[in-house]
Design an enzyme around this catalytic site. Structure first.
Site, PDB file in Angstrom:
ATOM      1  N   ASP A 361       9.602  -0.762  -1.223  1.00 30.00           N
ATOM      2  CA  ASP A 361       8.708   0.382  -0.976  1.00 30.00           C
ATOM      3  C   ASP A 361       9.030   1.457  -2.001  1.00 30.00           C
ATOM      4  O   ASP A 361      10.156   1.976  -2.049  1.00 30.00           O
ATOM      5  CB  ASP A 361       8.916   0.917   0.448  1.00 30.00           C
ATOM      6  CG  ASP A 361       7.893   2.004   0.788  1.00 30.00           C
ATOM      7  OD1 ASP A 361       6.976   2.225  -0.034  1.00 30.00           O
ATOM      8  OD2 ASP A 361       8.018   2.604   1.857  1.00 30.00           O
ATOM      9  N   LEU A 362       8.045   1.766  -2.867  1.00 36.76           N
ATOM     10  CA  LEU A 362       8.263   2.762  -3.920  1.00 36.76           C
ATOM     11  C   LEU A 362       8.523   4.125  -3.281  1.00 36.76           C
ATOM     12  O   LEU A 362       7.803   4.570  -2.360  1.00 36.76           O
ATOM     13  CB  LEU A 362       7.051   2.852  -4.849  1.00 36.76           C
ATOM     14  CG  LEU A 362       7.023   1.761  -5.917  1.00 36.76           C
ATOM     15  CD1 LEU A 362       5.778   0.929  -5.773  1.00 36.76           C
ATOM     16  CD2 LEU A 362       7.094   2.379  -7.278  1.00 36.76           C
ATOM     17  N   ASP A 404       1.832   0.814  -1.970  1.00 39.72           N
ATOM     18  CA  ASP A 404       3.037   0.865  -2.794  1.00 39.72           C
ATOM     19  C   ASP A 404       4.130  -0.019  -2.232  1.00 39.72           C
ATOM     20  O   ASP A 404       5.316   0.204  -2.515  1.00 39.72           O
ATOM     21  CB  ASP A 404       3.523   2.308  -2.919  1.00 39.72           C
ATOM     22  CG  ASP A 404       3.786   2.951  -1.548  1.00 39.72           C
ATOM     23  OD1 ASP A 404       3.488   2.295  -0.525  1.00 39.72           O
ATOM     24  OD2 ASP A 404       4.293   4.082  -1.507  1.00 39.72           O
TER      25      ASP A 404
END
Length: 482
Positions: A361-362, A404
């Site tokens: 997860d960015l 993302d």
């Protein structure tokens, strides 16, 4: 995978099209060549038949004239073959009878009786002419086995081109006692040619063994009696083969023909029949044109089919890409990843190998989109995926899970997954990303790891369970980071 498949499919399709065109072209060329050879062979057979027919006519004509000579020899008493003749009236009566017999043979214009010294004693030409050096005299005088002799064409003592046929007169002991002879003009040979049809541009020619032109169709009166000097024809005339065929321009009018050349047996004459190449191969040429046109049309259709096929392959590749891959990053989409993960779990159960899943997860990606725009956000995602791919193996499954979030499924335990996580973090640290104003941006991501051994009872045995565990680990890491 789709790009590689489509390239391979395109290469195979193009190769098949090339092989098809080469095969059909080769077959068509072979058929055209065979048709050409067959046309030429049929023409050769026609020429062989036609020349044989004319040769038989000539032989028959000289047999008929030999009957006349036999009749003449029955009228002549060799004892009265003298010059000067002691009885001019008797000489005149015999001469008149010889001329009367001669007139029964078309195209015979000379007749004569000769004594043992080949001096003409009775004739409608020049009495007393010494023919001892003529070929017919030498042949009959010097060869006791020779009964009749036919000369090639020559200019006689009346300055006229003729052919002489002479028959030997001999005593009861077989000694040469003289001869009787007739001379025929060149119309004798031309009379046979009107019956032959060789097309508008064909030709029929009769020459003697020395190459002198005796008769021709179409007529060329100014060439009669002239020597044919073309070496190829002279070689054929001198050949021991009764029949031969050659192709090339005529030495008389320059027209290209296929010539059949036949030696007339036991006579010094050669029959030459030519079929013009432009007529001989006219039908073959149009068949070849039609065949070539059909092959070219077939090639065009095959190329058109290939073009449509390649378009379908390209469209199929695009559909596969849309169905299996994320349109922005080019990695697996969620749906296809689930399908591949299901296959991976089945393989892991059979092979008894562990699986691990990394959920990525960015960090702080939403502010990048909000502050710097979606174009920069897209560049960030692409840079993130490219850096991740640089450390992943080909067997690792990498997918954009949504927005993302990304997910990676590998064969290996949690220790292997943690090592991969460290390598991913190092790769992300090397990303050089800038916004539209050139300011640098950093990319980091939180990672949740979960591992399982599907072959061990009680272990996580599905993607859903592994995702739930990885999501919980990701949540704990984000809480710790905050």
């Amino acid at each position: 995978m789709p790009d590689g498949y489509s390239r391979s499919s395109r290469r195979l399709s193009i190769l098949q099209c090339v092989l098809f065109c080469a095969l059909t072209g080769g077959l068509a060329a072979s058929g055209i060549v065979y048709d050409y050879s067959r046309t030429q062979e049929l023409a050769r057979q026609r020429l062989e038949h036609t020349t044989d027919l004319i040769a038989q006519w000539i032989i028959g004509a000289f047999h008929a004239s030999d009957y006349l000579l036999r009749d003449l020899s029955g009228l002549v008493d060799t004892e009265i073959l003298q010059h000067p003749h002691p009885d001019p009236q008797a000489q005149r009566r015999l001469t008149e009878r010889l001329i009367e017999k001669k007139d029964s043979l078309p195209h015979a214009f000379l007749v004569g009786a000769f004594d043992r010294n080949c001096i003409v004693t009775h004739t409608n030409a020049i009495v007393g002419f010494d023919a001892s050096e003529r070929s017919y005299c030498r042949a009959l005088r010097d060869d006791p086995s020779a009964e009749v002799f036919v000369t090639p064409a020559y200019v006689n003592n009346l300055d006229r081109i003729n052919v002489t046929q002479a028959r030997r007169l001999e005593s009861e002991m077989g000694d040469f006692r003289g001869m009787v002879a007739i001379g025929v003009d060149l119309d004798f040979f031309s009379a046979w040619l009107d019956r032959i049809d060789v097309g508008r541009a064909g030709s029929v020619t009769i020459v003697d063994s020395a190459g002198l032109l005796l008769a021709r169709k179409p007529m060329l009166p100014e060439e009669l009696g002239q020597r044919v000097v073309e070496p190829r024809f002279l070689e054929a005339f001198a050949s021991e083969d009764e029949f031969s065929a050659i192709a090339g321009p005529s030495p008389i009018d320059g027209v290209v023909r296929l010539f059949g050349i036949r030696q007339v047996p036991d006579l010094p004459f050669v029959v030459v029949v030519g079929e013009a190449s432009r007529e001989l191969f006219s039908d073959w040429f149009w068949r070849a044109v039609v065949s070539t046109g059909m092959i070219v049309l077939l090639w065009l259709l095959s190329v058109l089919f290939l073009r449509n096929h390649l378009l379908l392959v390209r469209q199929r590749s695009q559909l596969v890409r849309v169905a299996h891959f994320d349109p922005l990053t080019g990695i697996f989409n969620r749906r296809h990843f689930e399908h591949l993960a299901d296959l991976a779990f089945k393989h892991a159960r059979r092979a008894a190998v562990p699986l691990s899943l990394l959920l990525l997860d960015l960090d702080h990606f939403k502010p990048i989109n909000d502050q710097h725009g979606h174009a920069t956000g897209d560049r960030a995602l692409l840079a993130f995926v490219e850096a991740s791919l640089s450390v992943l193996r080909e067997t690792d499954l990498f997918s954009r899970w949504g927005g993302d979030e990304f997910v990676i499924l590998i064969e290996g335990d949690e220790a292997d997954a943690r090592i991969l996580a460290q390598r991913l973090r190092a790769a992300w640290a090397r990303i050089e990303l800038r916004n539209d104003q050139g300011a640098p941006l950093s990319l980091t991501a939180s990672i949740g790891i979960a591992g399982t051994h599907p072959a061990v009872p009680g272990e996580l045995d599905s993607l859903e369970k592994l995702l739930a565990q990885a999501d919980a680990a990701l949540y704990r890491e984000k809480q710790a980071n905050r």
